[in-house]
Design a protein around this motif. Structure first.
Motif, mmCIF file in Angstrom:
data_model
loop_
_atom_site.group_PDB
_atom_site.id
_atom_site.type_symbol
_atom_site.label_atom_id
_atom_site.label_comp_id
_atom_site.label_asym_id
_atom_site.label_seq_id
_atom_site.Cartn_x
_atom_site.Cartn_y
_atom_site.Cartn_z
ATOM 1 N N ARG A 92 -10.365 8.306 -5.669
ATOM 2 C CA ARG A 92 -9.020 8.040 -5.140
ATOM 3 C C ARG A 92 -7.959 8.374 -6.200
ATOM 4 N N ARG A 108 -6.045 -4.819 -5.494
ATOM 5 C CA ARG A 108 -5.773 -3.425 -5.080
ATOM 6 C C ARG A 108 -6.054 -2.468 -6.235
ATOM 7 N N ASP A 109 -6.206 -1.175 -5.891
ATOM 8 C CA ASP A 109 -6.732 -0.239 -6.895
ATOM 9 C C ASP A 109 -5.751 0.116 -8.019
ATOM 10 N N ASP A 127 -15.786 -0.810 -7.605
ATOM 11 C CA ASP A 127 -15.782 0.149 -6.497
ATOM 12 C C ASP A 127 -15.541 1.552 -7.062
ATOM 13 N N ARG A 161 -12.869 4.345 -6.251
ATOM 14 C CA ARG A 161 -11.513 4.349 -6.828
ATOM 15 C C ARG A 161 -11.314 5.529 -7.781
ATOM 16 N N ASN A 173 -0.046 1.130 -5.954
ATOM 17 C CA ASN A 173 -0.481 0.710 -4.612
ATOM 18 C C ASN A 173 -0.479 -0.810 -4.476
ATOM 19 N N ARG A 226 -7.444 12.041 -6.089
ATOM 20 C CA ARG A 226 -6.762 12.552 -4.900
ATOM 21 C C ARG A 226 -5.288 12.173 -4.928
ATOM 22 N N ARG A 255 4.606 2.489 -1.553
ATOM 23 C CA ARG A 255 4.574 3.447 -2.675
ATOM 24 C C ARG A 255 5.381 4.696 -2.324
ATOM 25 N N GLY A 259 0.799 -1.232 0.000
ATOM 26 C CA GLY A 259 0.000 0.000 0.000
ATOM 27 C C GLY A 259 0.825 1.273 0.000
ATOM 28 N N GLY A 260 0.224 2.306 0.597
ATOM 29 C CA GLY A 260 0.773 3.650 0.509
ATOM 30 C C GLY A 260 2.194 3.795 1.029
HETATM 31 P P1 ATP Z 1 -2.445 6.917 2.137
HETATM 32 O O1 ATP Z 1 -1.014 7.264 2.038
HETATM 33 O O2 ATP Z 1 -3.318 8.094 1.949
HETATM 34 O O3 ATP Z 1 -2.812 6.093 3.337
HETATM 35 P P2 ATP Z 1 -2.893 4.479 0.735
HETATM 36 O O4 ATP Z 1 -2.572 4.068 -0.657
HETATM 37 O O5 ATP Z 1 -2.183 3.758 1.829
HETATM 38 O O6 ATP Z 1 -2.705 6.021 0.831
HETATM 39 P P3 ATP Z 1 -5.280 3.564 2.019
HETATM 40 O O7 ATP Z 1 -6.658 4.075 1.909
HETATM 41 O O8 ATP Z 1 -4.565 3.621 3.329
HETATM 42 O O9 ATP Z 1 -4.442 4.313 0.893
HETATM 43 O O10 ATP Z 1 -5.322 2.050 1.506
HETATM 44 C C1 ATP Z 1 -4.222 1.163 1.655
HETATM 45 C C2 ATP Z 1 -4.108 0.288 0.430
HETATM 46 O O11 ATP Z 1 -5.286 -0.514 0.310
HETATM 47 C C3 ATP Z 1 -3.985 1.027 -0.890
HETATM 48 O O12 ATP Z 1 -2.646 1.395 -1.167
HETATM 49 C C4 ATP Z 1 -4.517 0.003 -1.862
HETATM 50 O O13 ATP Z 1 -3.555 -0.985 -2.117
HETATM 51 C C5 ATP Z 1 -5.635 -0.651 -1.053
HETATM 52 N N1 ATP Z 1 -6.937 -0.004 -1.273
HETATM 53 C C6 ATP Z 1 -7.486 1.002 -0.529
HETATM 54 N N2 ATP Z 1 -8.691 1.355 -0.975
HETATM 55 C C7 ATP Z 1 -8.933 0.540 -2.040
HETATM 56 C C8 ATP Z 1 -10.025 0.391 -2.939
HETATM 57 N N3 ATP Z 1 -11.104 1.169 -2.841
HETATM 58 N N4 ATP Z 1 -9.921 -0.556 -3.893
HETATM 59 C C9 ATP Z 1 -8.828 -1.343 -3.980
HETATM 60 N N5 ATP Z 1 -7.776 -1.249 -3.182
HETATM 61 C C10 ATP Z 1 -7.808 -0.332 -2.207
#
Ligand code: ATP
Ligand code: MG
Length: 400
Positions: free
Chosen positions: A161, A112-113, A155, A158, A117, A164, A31, A27-28
């Motif tokens: 997202r 994942r989106d 979803d 996304r 990520n 943003r 990244r 995830g974030g």
């Molecule tokens: P941030 O730095 O703002 O936390 P993030 O990418 O970590 O950004 P989160 O909302 O914390 O965003 O989500 C963590 C991870 O979960 C994302 O990086 C992505 O892999 C997965 N994820 C979150 N929301 C979705 C979604 N709606 N559909 C698919 N995967 C998602």
């Protein structure tokens, strides 16, 4: 690879692995680490089910057990630990062999989106990147994992997202992802308002907010958002957005300032924002309007809560004229009183001084008049002086 920011997280991965599970950073945080930005909260994906995570770490916070997520606290840091998500619910995990785990990890990443990520990293810093997320990062591209239309239909949040992230990272949307988004924008209405405003708040606070706003308009997603969809004209206001908004109250204040057809309470109600946000938007709006009609003076800084000063200065400097912070500080330090109860006169005094009057709203009105005169320096905060002024100069609006 050296990655000290993950050192506490490494302990969590190691502990899960010692108990026979596999676990990775995702995830974030991964990244942002690869981009070279400061990382926020760390997400971990694991083969352990939430109950098993709880056995390994007795003090977990169950935030979303139904989604397989718990929060593990370690050395003052929080980690969101989520069980691998694969096509049909959780996998059965009867096969503790490494290859199967990697297979489950890849399935998890597939859900994942965006490719950026969907990168996992193990405790040694080895990156598992089946969707070429690193390439997207290098090209500053936001691209869905798999077919964008399908992923946005699954979803629709996304879509927001994606915008943003553009606003936070200064990334572009890859052309297929953008077309699918523009075609599918109306689907956003299936998403709850709270989830929408959660992403909007991040979009409007992003350092590249103009980019996010431009995409919001160009993709027509803005036409599908609460309030904007019923008042198309409001979109023009968005053209004026120049700098990131620290909080949604600042945005609401400016949207109402630019176009008065929707009130602060209509915005906050439609966007399901808290009463606190509503109140702060009102206080900022008051201060901005006052400074436009009059000037920045002692009365303005007295009335504006100190936690909104930064917001006020940012808005004023960006959209009207630069505010000298030393001038504001000078005004604050010269205030003769900080709050109404610092007045040397109380309601009790008034009742005593004017026994012929019945108790009523005049008491508060009189105190407010004194408050303003003292704050702007027209009267000293001295009981006898204020008493004399009341006796000779004060003419209450009503005599009840
Ligand atoms: P941030 O730095 O703002 O936390 P993030 O990418 O970590 O950004 P989160 O909302 O914390 O965003 O989500 C963590 C991870 O979960 C994302 O990086 C992505 O892999 C997965 N994820 C979150 N929301 C979705 C979604 N709606 N559909 C698919 N995967 C998602
Ligand atoms: Mg995150």
């Amino acid at each position: 690879m050296e990655f000290p920011a993950f050192s506490n997280g490494k302990n969590i991965l190691e502990k899960l692995e010692r108990h026979g599970y596999s676990a990775f950073f995702v995830g974030g945080a991964v990244r942002d680490f690869l981009i070279g930005r400061p990382i926020g909260d760390i997400d971990i994906t694991t083969s352990a089910k939430p109950e098993q995570v709880k056995e390994v770490f007795p003090k977990v916070i169950p935030v979303g057990i139904e989604h397989g997520t718990v929060i593990v606290r370690h050395n003052g840091e929080s980690f969101e630990v989520t069980t691998f998500r694969v096509e049909e619910g959780y996998s059965d995990f009867r096969h503790p062999d490494e290859v199967e785990f990697v297979d489950d990890l890849e399935k998890d990443l597939a859900r994942r989106d965006f490719t950026m990520n969907a990168i996992a990293m193990d405790k040694q810093g080895k990156v598992i990147d089946p969707y070429y997320g690193r390439k997207s990062i290098k090209n500053k591209m936001i691209r869905t994992v798999g077919n964008p239309s399908e992923r946005f239909s699954e979803d629709p949040l996304r879509m927001l997202r994606a915008l943003r992230f553009a606003s936070q990272l200064d990334f572009q949307l890859d052309s297929e992802t953008f077309s699918a988004l523009a075609d599918g924008a109306v689907m956003i209405k299936e998403i709850s308002t709270e989830r929408i405003t959660g992403e909007l708040e991040k979009l409007f606070a992003g350092p590249y907010v103009s980019k996010g706003v431009e995409l919001l308009r160009r993709s027509n997603l803005v036409d599908c958002l609460p309030v904007f969809k019923e008042n198309r004209r409001l979109q023009d206001s968005l053209r004026q957005v120049k700098v990131p908004f620290g909080q949604l109250s600042e945005l609401i204040c400016m949207l109402v300032y630019w176009d008065k057809q929707v009130t602060i309470s209509e915005w906050t109600k439609a966007w399901k924002l808290s009463n606190r946000t509503k109140k702060e938007a009102e206080q900022l709006y008051e201060a901005i309007s006052y400074s436009r009609k009059k000037q920045i003076d002692a009365w303005l800084v007295y009335q504006l809560p100190s936690h909104l000063l930064d917001s006020f200065i940012r808005l004023h400097t960006t959209y009207f004229s630069p505010v000298r912070i030393d001038y504001i500080n000078h005004l604050i330090h010269s205030l003769p009183i900080r709050q109404k109860r610092d007045l040397s006169v109380t309601g009790k005094d008034l009742i005593q001084w004017f026994p012929e009057r019945k108790k009523g709203p005049w008491i508060n009105q009189a105190l407010t008049s004194l408050e303003k005169l003292v704050v702007i320096g027209e009267l000293p905060n001295q009981k006898n002086v204020l008493k004399e002024w009341l006796k000779h100069e004060y003419h209450p609006q009503s005599t009840d």
